[in-house]
Structure formats: structure tokens, C-alpha cells
Motif scaffolding. Structure first.
Motif, PDB file in Angstrom:
ATOM      1  N   LEU A 129       0.822  -1.210   0.000  1.00  0.00           N
ATOM      2  CA  LEU A 129       0.000   0.000   0.000  1.00  0.00           C
ATOM      3  C   LEU A 129       0.859   1.265   0.000  1.00  0.00           C
ATOM      4  CD1 LEU A 129      -2.857  -1.018   2.451  1.00  0.00           C
ATOM      5  CD2 LEU A 129      -3.004  -0.726  -0.016  1.00  0.00           C
ATOM      6  N   GLN A 130       1.982   1.228   0.719  1.00  0.00           N
ATOM      7  CA  GLN A 130       2.872   2.394   0.720  1.00  0.00           C
ATOM      8  C   GLN A 130       3.489   2.608  -0.652  1.00  0.00           C
ATOM      9  OE1 GLN A 130       5.474   1.479   3.999  1.00  0.00           O
ATOM     10  NE2 GLN A 130       4.306   2.770   5.421  1.00  0.00           N
ATOM     11  N   SER A 131       3.843   1.543  -1.342  1.00  0.00           N
ATOM     12  CA  SER A 131       4.419   1.704  -2.677  1.00  0.00           C
ATOM     13  C   SER A 131       3.357   2.197  -3.661  1.00  0.00           C
ATOM     14  CB  SER A 131       5.036   0.399  -3.164  1.00  0.00           C
ATOM     15  OG  SER A 131       4.037  -0.576  -3.365  1.00  0.00           O
ATOM     16  N   ALA A 132       2.106   1.748  -3.511  1.00  0.00           N
ATOM     17  CA  ALA A 132       1.025   2.233  -4.369  1.00  0.00           C
ATOM     18  C   ALA A 132       0.761   3.713  -4.092  1.00  0.00           C
ATOM     19  CB  ALA A 132      -0.242   1.421  -4.141  1.00  0.00           C
ATOM     20  N   LEU A 133       0.835   4.116  -2.860  1.00  0.00           N
ATOM     21  CA  LEU A 133       0.640   5.513  -2.493  1.00  0.00           C
ATOM     22  C   LEU A 133       1.762   6.383  -3.049  1.00  0.00           C
ATOM     23  CD1 LEU A 133      -1.073   7.546  -0.900  1.00  0.00           C
ATOM     24  CD2 LEU A 133       0.326   7.029   1.092  1.00  0.00           C
ATOM     25  N   ALA A 134       2.977   5.857  -3.037  1.00  0.00           N
ATOM     26  CA  ALA A 134       4.116   6.625  -3.555  1.00  0.00           C
ATOM     27  C   ALA A 134       4.003   6.814  -5.067  1.00  0.00           C
ATOM     28  CB  ALA A 134       5.415   5.919  -3.201  1.00  0.00           C
ATOM     29  N   ARG A 135       3.336   5.903  -5.780  1.00  0.00           N
ATOM     30  CA  ARG A 135       3.192   6.013  -7.231  1.00  0.00           C
ATOM     31  C   ARG A 135       2.118   7.014  -7.645  1.00  0.00           C
ATOM     32  NH1 ARG A 135       3.640   0.149  -7.073  1.00  0.00           N
ATOM     33  NH2 ARG A 135       1.376   0.118  -7.134  1.00  0.00           N
ATOM     34  N   LEU A 136       1.249   7.417  -6.730  1.00  0.00           N
ATOM     35  CA  LEU A 136       0.199   8.373  -7.066  1.00  0.00           C
ATOM     36  C   LEU A 136       0.816   9.742  -7.367  1.00  0.00           C
ATOM     37  CD1 LEU A 136      -2.531   7.565  -4.401  1.00  0.00           C
ATOM     38  CD2 LEU A 136      -2.577   7.011  -6.820  1.00  0.00           C
ATOM     39  N   PRO A 137       0.249  10.462  -8.346  1.00  0.00           N
ATOM     40  CA  PRO A 137       0.800  11.785  -8.651  1.00  0.00           C
ATOM     41  C   PRO A 137       0.545  12.758  -7.498  1.00  0.00           C
ATOM     42  CG  PRO A 137      -1.187  11.384  -9.923  1.00  0.00           C
ATOM     43  CD  PRO A 137      -0.872  10.115  -9.205  1.00  0.00           C
ATOM     44  N   LYS A 138       1.491  13.648  -7.314  1.00  0.00           N
ATOM     45  CA  LYS A 138       1.365  14.639  -6.251  1.00  0.00           C
ATOM     46  C   LYS A 138       0.450  15.762  -6.742  1.00  0.00           C
ATOM     47  CE  LYS A 138       4.639  12.769  -3.708  1.00  0.00           C
ATOM     48  NZ  LYS A 138       4.227  11.581  -3.104  1.00  0.00           N
ATOM     49  N   PRO A 139      -0.470  16.222  -5.924  1.00  0.00           N
ATOM     50  CA  PRO A 139      -1.344  17.315  -6.344  1.00  0.00           C
ATOM     51  C   PRO A 139      -0.554  18.626  -6.397  1.00  0.00           C
ATOM     52  CG  PRO A 139      -1.817  16.714  -4.086  1.00  0.00           C
ATOM     53  CD  PRO A 139      -0.831  15.735  -4.606  1.00  0.00           C
ATOM     54  N   ALA A 140      -0.931  19.472  -7.330  1.00  0.00           N
ATOM     55  CA  ALA A 140      -0.265  20.770  -7.465  1.00  0.00           C
ATOM     56  C   ALA A 140      -0.709  21.655  -6.290  1.00  0.00           C
ATOM     57  CB  ALA A 140      -0.659  21.415  -8.779  1.00  0.00           C
ATOM     58  N   PRO A 141       0.241  22.388  -5.735  1.00  0.00           N
ATOM     59  CA  PRO A 141      -0.129  23.266  -4.610  1.00  0.00           C
ATOM     60  C   PRO A 141      -1.047  24.387  -5.096  1.00  0.00           C
ATOM     61  CG  PRO A 141       2.159  23.580  -5.214  1.00  0.00           C
ATOM     62  CD  PRO A 141       1.651  22.456  -6.047  1.00  0.00           C
ATOM     63  N   THR A 142      -2.069  24.636  -4.348  1.00  0.00           N
ATOM     64  CA  THR A 142      -3.007  25.687  -4.700  1.00  0.00           C
ATOM     65  C   THR A 142      -2.651  26.953  -3.957  1.00  0.00           C
ATOM     66  OG1 THR A 142      -4.518  24.953  -2.997  1.00  0.00           O
ATOM     67  CG2 THR A 142      -4.879  24.069  -5.192  1.00  0.00           C
ATOM     68  N   ALA A 143      -2.744  28.067  -4.661  1.00  0.00           N
ATOM     69  CA  ALA A 143      -2.449  29.345  -4.020  1.00  0.00           C
ATOM     70  C   ALA A 143      -3.718  29.854  -3.352  1.00  0.00           C
ATOM     71  CB  ALA A 143      -1.966  30.343  -5.057  1.00  0.00           C
ATOM     72  N   VAL A 144      -3.593  30.228  -2.136  1.00  0.00           N
ATOM     73  CA  VAL A 144      -4.725  30.767  -1.393  1.00  0.00           C
ATOM     74  C   VAL A 144      -4.583  32.285  -1.387  1.00  0.00           C
ATOM     75  CG1 VAL A 144      -5.908  30.808   0.838  1.00  0.00           C
ATOM     76  CG2 VAL A 144      -4.805  28.713   0.040  1.00  0.00           C
ATOM     77  N   THR A 145      -5.618  32.951  -1.868  1.00  0.00           N
ATOM     78  CA  THR A 145      -5.571  34.426  -1.889  1.00  0.00           C
ATOM     79  C   THR A 145      -6.246  34.984  -0.670  1.00  0.00           C
ATOM     80  OG1 THR A 145      -7.659  34.530  -3.076  1.00  0.00           O
ATOM     81  CG2 THR A 145      -5.652  34.397  -4.411  1.00  0.00           C
ATOM     82  N   GLN A 146      -5.966  36.225  -0.423  1.00  0.00           N
ATOM     83  CA  GLN A 146      -6.538  36.886   0.747  1.00  0.00           C
ATOM     84  C   GLN A 146      -8.050  36.977   0.626  1.00  0.00           C
ATOM     85  OE1 GLN A 146      -4.695  37.572   3.351  1.00  0.00           O
ATOM     86  NE2 GLN A 146      -6.307  38.481   4.564  1.00  0.00           N
ATOM     87  N   GLY A 147      -8.556  37.133  -0.602  1.00  0.00           N
ATOM     88  CA  GLY A 147      -9.985  37.250  -0.792  1.00  0.00           C
ATOM     89  C   GLY A 147     -10.711  35.934  -0.533  1.00  0.00           C
ATOM     90  N   ALA A 148     -10.038  34.822  -0.771  1.00  0.00           N
ATOM     91  CA  ALA A 148     -10.671  33.520  -0.543  1.00  0.00           C
ATOM     92  C   ALA A 148     -10.845  33.223   0.924  1.00  0.00           C
ATOM     93  CB  ALA A 148      -9.844  32.426  -1.209  1.00  0.00           C
TER      94      ALA A 148
END
Length: 78
Positions: A58-77
Motif C-alpha cells: 500500500l505504501q508503494s502504491a501511495l508513492a506512485r500516485l501523482p502529487k497534487p499541485a499546490p493551490t495558491a490561497v488568496t486573501q480574498g478567498a
């Protein structure tokens, strides 16, 4: 001095008679308890090995998953 047995003849027992059975029962009980403990420990070790294998897969399957792109949080959000 010489030891003399003063018990009546019908109450006399030869030395060591009746002692063997409790000793044999105690030894058999200890052997059964030891065998049971070994069986439980062996079963638990097998289960732990199997679960460790599942965790590694399960750890190796988790490591193969693509990493999500970091989302920028704005002050208005906020």
C-alpha cells in the motif's frame, strides 16, 4: 539410631508411592501450556508478517500516485 515406622501396617505406604501421578500431571500441564503459547506466538508472527507485506504494498502504491499541485490561497478567498 534407626528410624522406626509407628503407623499400623494398613496405613503404611512405600516411600514415593502416590507422588509420581501429581508430578506427571504437572509436567503434562506445563507441556500443554507451552505448546499452546508456541502456537499462539507462531500464529501472531504469521499475521504480523502478512500485514507488514500489505502495508509495504500500500505504501508503494501511495508513492506512485501523482502529487497534487499546490493551490495558491488568496486573501480574498479567506
Amino acid at each position: 539410631m534407626r528410624a522406626i515406622n509407628l503407623l499400623p501396617p494398613d496405613e503404611r505406604r512405600p516411600r514415593g508411592e502416590g507422588v509420581r501421578l501429581p508430578l506427571l500431571l504437572a509436567a503434562a500441564g506445563a507441556a500443554l501450556v507451552s505448546a499452546g503459547a508456541y502456537a499462539l506466538a507462531s500464529s501472531a508472527a504469521g499475521t504480523a508478517d502478512r500485514r507488514a507485506g500489505e502495508l509495504a504494498s500500500l505504501q508503494s502504491a501511495l508513492a506512485r500516485l501523482p502529487k497534487p499541485a499546490p493551490t495558491a490561497v488568496t486573501q480574498g478567498a479567506l
